[in-house]
Scaffold this motif. Structure first.
Motif, PDB file in Angstrom:
ATOM      1  N   GLU A   1     -18.509  -6.623  10.522  1.00  0.00           N
ATOM      2  CA  GLU A   1     -17.197  -5.900  10.781  1.00  0.00           C
ATOM      3  C   GLU A   1     -17.242  -4.792   9.866  1.00  0.00           C
ATOM      4  O   GLU A   1     -17.409  -4.641   8.696  1.00  0.00           O
ATOM      5  CB  GLU A   1     -16.289  -6.914  10.299  1.00  0.00           C
ATOM      6  CG  GLU A   1     -14.779  -6.420  10.975  1.00  0.00           C
ATOM      7  CD  GLU A   1     -13.560  -7.378  10.440  1.00  0.00           C
ATOM      8  OE1 GLU A   1     -12.507  -7.100  10.196  1.00  0.00           O
ATOM      9  OE2 GLU A   1     -13.962  -8.690   9.914  1.00  0.00           O
TER      10      GLU A   1
ATOM     11  N   LEU B   1      -8.647   1.634  12.013  1.00  0.00           N
ATOM     12  CA  LEU B   1      -9.382  -0.025  12.651  1.00  0.00           C
ATOM     13  C   LEU B   1      -8.647  -0.178  13.740  1.00  0.00           C
ATOM     14  O   LEU B   1      -7.589   0.303  13.956  1.00  0.00           O
ATOM     15  CB  LEU B   1      -9.245  -0.920  11.466  1.00  0.00           C
ATOM     16  CG  LEU B   1     -10.023  -0.679  10.191  1.00  0.00           C
ATOM     17  CD1 LEU B   1      -9.710  -1.537   9.041  1.00  0.00           C
ATOM     18  CD2 LEU B   1     -11.497  -0.435  10.228  1.00  0.00           C
ATOM     19  N   PRO B   2      -8.939  -1.333  14.488  1.00  0.00           N
ATOM     20  CA  PRO B   2      -8.599  -1.715  15.698  1.00  0.00           C
ATOM     21  C   PRO B   2      -7.161  -2.065  15.313  1.00  0.00           C
ATOM     22  O   PRO B   2      -6.830  -2.976  14.474  1.00  0.00           O
ATOM     23  CB  PRO B   2      -9.432  -2.753  16.137  1.00  0.00           C
ATOM     24  CG  PRO B   2     -10.835  -2.472  15.481  1.00  0.00           C
ATOM     25  CD  PRO B   2     -10.422  -1.745  14.292  1.00  0.00           C
ATOM     26  N   GLY B   3      -6.208  -1.721  16.526  1.00  0.00           N
ATOM     27  CA  GLY B   3      -4.813  -2.316  16.286  1.00  0.00           C
ATOM     28  C   GLY B   3      -3.939  -1.313  15.527  1.00  0.00           C
ATOM     29  O   GLY B   3      -2.782  -1.641  15.493  1.00  0.00           O
ATOM     30  N   GLU B   4      -4.731  -0.384  14.838  1.00  0.00           N
ATOM     31  CA  GLU B   4      -3.913   0.538  13.873  1.00  0.00           C
ATOM     32  C   GLU B   4      -3.389   1.557  14.604  1.00  0.00           C
ATOM     33  O   GLU B   4      -3.976   2.130  15.718  1.00  0.00           O
ATOM     34  CB  GLU B   4      -4.613   0.965  12.749  1.00  0.00           C
ATOM     35  CG  GLU B   4      -4.687  -0.160  11.858  1.00  0.00           C
ATOM     36  CD  GLU B   4      -5.646   0.220  10.559  1.00  0.00           C
ATOM     37  OE1 GLU B   4      -5.549  -0.497   9.463  1.00  0.00           O
ATOM     38  OE2 GLU B   4      -6.243   1.048  10.522  1.00  0.00           O
ATOM     39  N   THR B   5      -2.393   2.612  14.128  1.00  0.00           N
ATOM     40  CA  THR B   5      -1.938   3.661  14.755  1.00  0.00           C
ATOM     41  C   THR B   5      -2.217   4.812  13.448  1.00  0.00           C
ATOM     42  O   THR B   5      -1.729   4.647  12.468  1.00  0.00           O
ATOM     43  CB  THR B   5      -0.411   3.969  14.956  1.00  0.00           C
ATOM     44  OG1 THR B   5      -0.166   2.787  16.251  1.00  0.00           O
ATOM     45  CG2 THR B   5      -0.153   5.140  15.857  1.00  0.00           C
TER      46      THR B   5
ATOM     47  N   THR C   1      -3.156   5.341  19.096  1.00  0.00           N
ATOM     48  CA  THR C   1      -3.359   3.989  18.962  1.00  0.00           C
ATOM     49  C   THR C   1      -4.664   3.579  19.094  1.00  0.00           C
ATOM     50  O   THR C   1      -5.487   4.143  19.999  1.00  0.00           O
ATOM     51  CB  THR C   1      -2.497   3.066  19.956  1.00  0.00           C
ATOM     52  OG1 THR C   1      -1.112   3.456  19.730  1.00  0.00           O
ATOM     53  CG2 THR C   1      -2.665   1.647  19.647  1.00  0.00           C
TER      54      THR C   1
ATOM     55  N   GLU D   1      -7.341   1.110  19.972  1.00  0.00           N
ATOM     56  CA  GLU D   1      -7.761  -0.159  20.494  1.00  0.00           C
ATOM     57  C   GLU D   1      -8.508  -0.872  19.984  1.00  0.00           C
ATOM     58  O   GLU D   1      -9.210  -0.473  19.187  1.00  0.00           O
ATOM     59  CB  GLU D   1      -8.039   0.478  22.125  1.00  0.00           C
ATOM     60  CG  GLU D   1      -7.054   1.235  23.031  1.00  0.00           C
ATOM     61  CD  GLU D   1      -5.614   0.484  23.250  1.00  0.00           C
ATOM     62  OE1 GLU D   1      -5.536  -0.722  23.223  1.00  0.00           O
ATOM     63  OE2 GLU D   1      -4.763   1.334  23.460  1.00  0.00           O
ATOM     64  N   GLU D   2      -8.597  -2.207  20.724  1.00  0.00           N
ATOM     65  CA  GLU D   2      -9.455  -3.162  20.305  1.00  0.00           C
ATOM     66  C   GLU D   2     -10.925  -2.746  20.452  1.00  0.00           C
ATOM     67  O   GLU D   2     -11.034  -2.195  21.423  1.00  0.00           O
ATOM     68  CB  GLU D   2      -9.185  -4.598  20.796  1.00  0.00           C
ATOM     69  CG  GLU D   2      -8.082  -5.385  20.545  1.00  0.00           C
ATOM     70  CD  GLU D   2      -8.050  -5.780  19.060  1.00  0.00           C
ATOM     71  OE1 GLU D   2      -9.316  -6.016  18.760  1.00  0.00           O
ATOM     72  OE2 GLU D   2      -7.199  -5.372  18.279  1.00  0.00           O
ATOM     73  N   ASN D   3     -11.798  -3.151  19.662  1.00  0.00           N
ATOM     74  CA  ASN D   3     -13.212  -2.843  19.851  1.00  0.00           C
ATOM     75  C   ASN D   3     -13.440  -1.218  19.747  1.00  0.00           C
ATOM     76  O   ASN D   3     -14.672  -0.830  20.378  1.00  0.00           O
ATOM     77  CB  ASN D   3     -13.884  -3.197  21.346  1.00  0.00           C
ATOM     78  CG  ASN D   3     -13.839  -4.848  21.158  1.00  0.00           C
ATOM     79  OD1 ASN D   3     -14.192  -5.510  20.433  1.00  0.00           O
ATOM     80  ND2 ASN D   3     -13.403  -5.273  22.277  1.00  0.00           N
ATOM     81  N   THR D   4     -12.874  -0.617  19.068  1.00  0.00           N
ATOM     82  CA  THR D   4     -12.760   0.568  18.883  1.00  0.00           C
ATOM     83  C   THR D   4     -12.290   1.332  17.317  1.00  0.00           C
ATOM     84  O   THR D   4     -11.785   0.289  16.837  1.00  0.00           O
ATOM     85  CB  THR D   4     -12.125   1.771  19.867  1.00  0.00           C
ATOM     86  OG1 THR D   4     -10.724   1.672  19.492  1.00  0.00           O
ATOM     87  CG2 THR D   4     -12.290   1.433  21.248  1.00  0.00           C
ATOM     88  N   VAL D   5     -12.701   2.148  16.980  1.00  0.00           N
ATOM     89  CA  VAL D   5     -12.420   2.809  15.555  1.00  0.00           C
ATOM     90  C   VAL D   5     -12.054   4.306  15.560  1.00  0.00           C
ATOM     91  O   VAL D   5     -12.780   5.000  16.444  1.00  0.00           O
ATOM     92  CB  VAL D   5     -13.540   2.325  14.260  1.00  0.00           C
ATOM     93  CG1 VAL D   5     -13.582   0.892  14.094  1.00  0.00           C
ATOM     94  CG2 VAL D   5     -14.735   3.080  14.923  1.00  0.00           C
TER      95      VAL D   5
END
Length: 384
Positions: free
Chosen positions: A249, A282-286, A345, A347-351
């Motif tokens: 991770e 990180l995923p889910g952050e803005t 934003t 998204e999931e599986n991205t940074v």
């Protein structure tokens, strides 16, 4: 028919009496009914409960009052943090365009919209105001001394002392949005309540020598996109970089070796296919950049990689240490140190990736969040 004698009749009557003789249990039941009659059912009458209901309501109001005035009163003086704050009216619902500037102990209120057309005798004032929802905003332009700003939950109370003093409440509706008690909406250039900064006590500012194993490989790097004043990551200065593929991770602050999106290379073929950048979002952050500062979900990223730098220097450090003869365009340089980027934003599986020296490299500001699958490994340090 059988003829019955008197004795026979007497015996038959006795048998008949015995058949209807009550049992001892039945006798006891009759006795209780006679000497202990049941209590009559009570009728429900609302009038009998009124005193209790009134008392309960009074107790509730007293409890609420005590909570508001004692337990719920969490008012904090935040005047110092408002020094340098700028509020700009963002709503178009009133005939004003207020700008509130907090500087030191003074507050300046300007109305950038109030002009000669509004105050002219030729204009029908009522007809002019008819198009606005808020016809009489509360604030009056001017410069006021000795103000205080207090906070209670999401409400900020501005209080100005003196003969021209006033009190004005602002309710926080977003990280940078406030609404006045008269309905006028304002925006700020910096986030409110950023006391809970995001920090990073793990990521080293300089690379150290890293061990090698079956999960690592070496690369060479010649770009100064990650330069923090010591030619960081530069192979000719510090040797080859160690890249580890052993990670489950990704963590904020990690420098990663990844495939540059083809859209960037198509625009600039000189950009290498394999690139280095640092994980910031990180995923889910803005992620947002405001005034050269990175914010994650509205919180300041208070790290060495969370703001615009040149060779590791901030704006003031840079202009104090670098000769003016070297600076080609001071205005453009200051604009770099104070750059803005709209919220993105992740998204999931991205940074979200940033290079350390923003003006010298390509990163997520250009191509957006990077799919994690494009990352080959993390930079753990330099080879021995």
């Amino acid at each position: 028919m059988k003829h019955l004698s008197d004795d026979d009749i007497a015996q038959e009557l006795e048998k008949l009496v015995n058949a209807f003789q009550p049992t001892s249990m039945q006798k006891e039941k009759v006795r209780r009914l006679v000497f202990h009659p049941p209590n009559p059912k009570k009728r429900f009458r609302i009038n009998s409960l009124l005193p209790s209901i009134v008392s309960l309501i009074v107790l509730l109001w007293v409890g609420i009052g005590l909570y508001v005035n004692i337990g719920g009163s969490d008012t904090t003086n935040v005047t110092a943090s408002w020094d340098g704050m700028l509020l700009e009216q963002s709503s178009l619902t009133s005939p004003t365009r207020y700008v509130l500037e907090f500087k030191g102990a003074s507050l300046t209120i300007k109305d950038d919209f109030l002009g000669s057309s509004f105050i002219s005798n030729k204009v029908d004032r009522e007809a002019y105001l008819r198009g606005y929802k808020i016809k009489e905003p509360l604030l009056i332009p001017g410069t006021y001394e000795n103000y205080t700003m207090t906070q209670n939950g999401s409400t900020y109370t501005l209080k100005v002392e003196g003969e021209t003093g006033f009190t004005y409440n602002l309710v926080k509706k977003g990280p940078r949005i406030l609404v006045g008690e008269d309905g006028v909406e304002y925006s700020t250039r910096i986030y409110l309540d950023t006391l809970e900064d995001i920090t990073d006590d793990i990521t080293p500012e300089r690379l150290e020598i890293a061990p090698q194993n079956e999960h690592t490989f070496l690369i060479e790097w010649g770009s100064d996109a990650m330069d923090r004043g010591d030619h960081d990551f530069y192979t000719q200065e510090h040797g080859k970089l160690v890249v580890s593929t052993d990670f489950d991770e990704l963590q904020r602050g990690q420098a990663v070796y990844y495939h540059m999106p083809s859209s960037v290379i198509a625009k600039n073929p000189a950009v290498p296919e394999m690139y280095i950048g640092r994980v910031v979002g990180l995923p889910g952050e803005t992620v947002e950049i405001k005034g050269g500062q990175v914010y994650i979900d509205g919180k300041k990223l208070d790290t060495f990689y969370g703001k615009a730098t040149m060779h590791g220097l901030g704006e003031e450090e840079y202009f104090n240490m670098v000769s003016s003869k070297v600076i080609v365009n001071e205005q453009a340089t200051r604009e770099y140190f104070n750059m803005n980027m709209a919220a993105v934003t992740v998204e999931e599986n991205t940074v979200f990736i940033l290079v350390d020296q923003w003006w010298r490299g390509s990163d997520s500001r250009e191509y957006g969040p990077l799919p994690i699958g494009e990352i080959e490994g993390i930079i753990t340090g330099t080879a021995e």
